[in-house]
Design a protein around this motif. Structure first.
Motif, short mmCIF file in Angstrom:
data_model
loop_
_atom_site.label_atom_id
_atom_site.label_comp_id
_atom_site.label_asym_id
_atom_site.label_seq_id
_atom_site.Cartn_x
_atom_site.Cartn_y
_atom_site.Cartn_z
N TYR A 31 26.14 34.81 53.57
CA TYR A 31 26.60 35.52 52.38
C TYR A 31 28.13 35.53 52.30
CZ TYR A 31 21.91 37.61 52.36
OH TYR A 31 20.56 37.81 52.34
N ASP A 98 27.02 38.73 48.58
CA ASP A 98 26.73 37.82 47.47
C ASP A 98 25.93 36.64 48.01
OD1 ASP A 98 28.85 35.96 45.12
OD2 ASP A 98 26.68 36.19 45.27
N ARG A 105 33.48 35.60 44.34
CA ARG A 105 33.40 36.31 43.07
C ARG A 105 34.08 37.67 43.17
NH1 ARG A 105 27.82 33.93 40.61
NH2 ARG A 105 26.70 34.59 42.47
N TRP A 110 27.92 40.52 40.16
CA TRP A 110 27.47 39.30 40.81
C TRP A 110 26.93 39.56 42.22
CZ3 TRP A 110 26.42 35.26 38.07
CH2 TRP A 110 27.15 34.98 36.91
N TYR A 111 27.28 40.68 42.79
CA TYR A 111 26.88 40.95 44.16
C TYR A 111 25.47 41.51 44.21
CZ TYR A 111 31.48 39.80 45.88
OH TYR A 111 32.62 39.12 46.23
N ASP A 112 24.75 41.09 45.23
CA ASP A 112 23.32 41.38 45.29
C ASP A 112 22.98 42.61 46.13
OD1 ASP A 112 23.54 38.01 45.56
OD2 ASP A 112 22.32 38.86 43.94
#
Length: 124
Positions: A31, A98, A105, A110-112
């Motif tokens: 990640y 991410d 980013r 956008w980050y999960d």
């Protein structure tokens, strides 16, 4: 992946803090990782991001060389070294992961995965 930020606290202006973000449940080595902060009544703001192997970093404009993001994949941990702190740095700091590693980013959506934040308070 579960993330937990720590290392926040009260510090005087000009001081330093080192935040840690410990991951569990899955290795973070695949990640890109980011740091964001949110001051009371304000939006979440990008602070820094680091690529999977640590070779690339990017920072928010306000950082101006004061902060350094790093990672230790063997320890499943990401760090944010903050120097020359000013009262405007007061905020809750969050780390995030991410899954997409094509680019670093700077936008929160956008980050999960997100961790629980750690509060940094800088007194004048």
């Amino acid at each position: 992946v579960q993330l937990q930020a720590s290392g926040g606290g009260l510090v005087q202006a000009g001081g330093s803090l080192r935040l840690s973000c410990a991951a569990s449940g899955r290795t973070i080595s695949s990640y890109n990782m980011g740091w964001f902060r949110q001051a009371p009544g304000k939006d979440r703001v990008f602070v820094a991001a680091i690529s999977v192997n640590g070779g690339r970093t990017v920072y928010g404009d306000f950082v101006k060389g004061r902060f350094t993001v790093s990672r230790d994949n063997a320890k499943n941990t990401v760090y944010l070294q903050m120097n020359s702190l000013i009262p405007e740095d007061t905020a809750v700091y969050y780390c995030a992961a991410d899954r997409s590693t094509l680019t670093l980013r700077t936008s929160a959506p956008w980050y999960d995965y997100w961790g629980r934040g750690t509060l940094v308070t800088v007194s004048s």
